[in-house]
Design a protein around this motif. Sequence first.
Motif, short mmCIF file in Angstrom:
data_model
loop_
_atom_site.label_atom_id
_atom_site.label_comp_id
_atom_site.label_asym_id
_atom_site.label_seq_id
_atom_site.Cartn_x
_atom_site.Cartn_y
_atom_site.Cartn_z
N PRO A 192 -5.03 0.44 -4.77
CA PRO A 192 -5.65 1.45 -5.20
C PRO A 192 -6.98 0.73 -6.27
N ARG A 193 -6.58 -0.14 -6.79
CA ARG A 193 -7.60 -0.81 -7.94
C ARG A 193 -8.69 -1.67 -7.39
N LEU A 194 -8.73 -1.86 -6.05
CA LEU A 194 -9.67 -2.60 -5.53
C LEU A 194 -10.91 -1.52 -5.44
N GLN A 195 -12.19 -2.06 -5.30
CA GLN A 195 -13.32 -1.50 -5.11
C GLN A 195 -14.26 -1.64 -3.82
N PRO A 196 -14.01 -0.78 -2.78
CA PRO A 196 -13.27 0.61 -2.91
C PRO A 196 -11.86 0.32 -2.45
N PRO A 197 -10.97 1.32 -2.91
CA PRO A 197 -9.59 1.27 -2.90
C PRO A 197 -9.19 0.98 -1.30
N VAL A 198 -7.97 0.40 -1.02
CA VAL A 198 -7.48 0.11 0.15
C VAL A 198 -5.99 0.15 0.04
N ASP A 199 -5.55 1.05 1.06
CA ASP A 199 -4.16 1.36 1.14
C ASP A 199 -3.46 0.13 1.63
N LEU A 200 -3.30 -0.68 0.79
CA LEU A 200 -2.44 -1.93 1.08
C LEU A 200 -0.97 -1.69 1.51
N ALA A 201 -0.62 -0.63 0.77
CA ALA A 201 0.91 -0.27 1.13
C ALA A 201 1.10 0.08 2.70
N ALA A 202 0.10 0.78 3.15
CA ALA A 202 0.30 1.15 4.64
C ALA A 202 -0.25 0.03 5.29
N HIS A 203 -1.23 -0.84 4.66
CA HIS A 203 -1.56 -1.93 5.67
C HIS A 203 -1.88 -3.09 5.14
N ASP B 34 -3.03 -5.41 19.17
CA ASP B 34 -2.75 -5.87 17.81
C ASP B 34 -3.69 -6.99 18.02
N ASN B 35 -4.52 -7.41 16.84
CA ASN B 35 -4.94 -9.06 16.74
C ASN B 35 -4.40 -9.60 15.55
N PRO B 71 -16.23 6.71 11.78
CA PRO B 71 -17.17 7.85 11.85
C PRO B 71 -16.35 9.09 11.39
N ALA B 72 -17.02 9.96 10.79
CA ALA B 72 -16.29 11.10 10.18
C ALA B 72 -15.48 11.84 11.47
N GLY B 73 -14.19 12.52 11.00
CA GLY B 73 -13.81 13.12 12.23
C GLY B 73 -12.68 12.26 13.24
N ARG B 74 -13.07 10.88 12.99
CA ARG B 74 -12.24 10.02 13.72
C ARG B 74 -10.84 9.36 13.24
N THR B 75 -9.99 9.17 14.08
CA THR B 75 -8.95 8.73 13.38
C THR B 75 -8.68 7.21 13.79
N ALA B 76 -8.18 6.44 12.79
CA ALA B 76 -8.18 5.10 13.12
C ALA B 76 -6.91 4.83 14.12
N GLN B 77 -7.07 4.04 15.10
CA GLN B 77 -5.81 3.77 15.94
C GLN B 77 -5.29 2.66 15.71
N TRP B 78 -6.13 1.78 14.90
CA TRP B 78 -5.52 0.30 14.77
C TRP B 78 -6.34 0.05 13.37
N THR B 79 -5.71 -0.80 12.41
CA THR B 79 -6.25 -1.25 11.15
C THR B 79 -5.79 -2.68 11.39
N GLY B 80 -6.50 -3.60 10.87
CA GLY B 80 -6.20 -4.88 10.55
C GLY B 80 -7.30 -5.85 10.43
N VAL B 81 -7.13 -7.19 10.53
CA VAL B 81 -8.19 -8.11 10.11
C VAL B 81 -8.74 -9.01 11.40
N GLN B 92 -11.42 -1.50 11.64
CA GLN B 92 -10.39 -0.32 12.40
C GLN B 92 -11.08 0.02 13.75
N MET B 93 -10.01 0.42 14.41
CA MET B 93 -10.53 0.78 15.75
C MET B 93 -10.16 2.36 15.94
N PHE B 94 -11.16 2.94 16.60
CA PHE B 94 -10.98 4.37 17.01
C PHE B 94 -11.00 4.43 18.39
N ARG B 95 -10.61 5.43 19.13
CA ARG B 95 -10.89 5.79 20.68
C ARG B 95 -11.69 6.81 20.85
#
Lengths: 266, 100
Positions: A192-203, B34-35, B71-81, B92-95
């Motif tokens: 939460p302290r990152l700019q912008p905040p990032v949910d690192l607990a979830a990801h 995943d990646n 984009p607004a209203g979209r839900t991330a299906q994947w988050t990573g690096v 992130q990835m949405f479908r």
Amino acid sequence: MSAVLELGSTGTSVESLQEALLAHGFSPGAVDGVFGSGTQQAVMAFQMSERMLADGIAGPRTQAALGLTEDDTLADATGGMTVQVASRMCPGAQLDAIKANLPPVLAALTTLGLQDRTMVLMAIATIRVETASFRPISEGLSGFNTSPGGHPFDLYDNRADLGNRGAPDGASYRGRGFVQLTGRNNYERYGPRLQPPVDLAAHPELANASDIAAGLLALFLKDRELNIKDALLHGNFAAARRLVNGGVHGIDAFTEAYALGDSLLS
Amino acid sequence: MSDSTFFVEVVRDDVDGYTNRVQDEEAGASKFVDNAIRELDGRLVNLATFEELAPGQVPPRPTFVKLGQLPAGRTAQWTGVLLLGGSNTAAQMFRDEESA
């Protein structure tokens, strides 16, 4: 930025400094425009009373605290930390990794006011020891985190000191990034302290993104800035290393990198 | 890793290029899972994991964006690096919406 005043400095700026010290209740002895040992001791006493680094040098922060200047910006050493200097400090890293990751690291340090020589050297020497490759990486399996025959990172699963609550917390919140952020507590605290905040607990895997890893490194160092500077002021590299690592892992490489960088920075 | 998953090496400079590569792969009846950034033969690459689908099945079209650009209203299906242009990039990835 105001000029740094230290032992041997002379002139009207020193006279103003001595008057300001006197006004704050810290007598430098004679107000004569000469920065002698009396002035140095008064500066150190003032710095200690303000919980600042007591180095006896009146730099921008000390002068600002005395009301002598409004600009407390420290001298910027990021310009001198080139890819070439970082490469010498981190001989195990490939140039393309340094080219990709040095800019976000320096930007993150500057954002948090850590652009001075000591903290820039501290950051790069820390990266040398924590990742070697100059890339944000995940902690590898070892006897420190995985028991013989156990699942990966099982020895971290129930580390209450890290805030972990059982499997799979050990693997989820294993060391990542430039500073090897470890444990649920740290991921929850720093995201939460990152700019912008990032949910690192979830990801938690996002701690390995370059910008995020750089931000985490800067935040981690910022929280320990005064103690790190105090340790390095006294040449205590082990204490500085312990503030980041918790132990002195890699102390020789850290010390070598810091000293080499110090000699190379213009 | 189950028998129905497989890896694809992806080297791209931006999220659009990565998106195109994943869309191409999924068109052959598979789904991005995943990646991971891995070192192969001394160089770093994205190693994307896909799950095989039944012949003819194609998942809703994926789009990858940098973190914070969903984009607004979209839900991330994947988050990573992702490794993009040599840098580890949060993404992130949405479908596309499932057809009714």
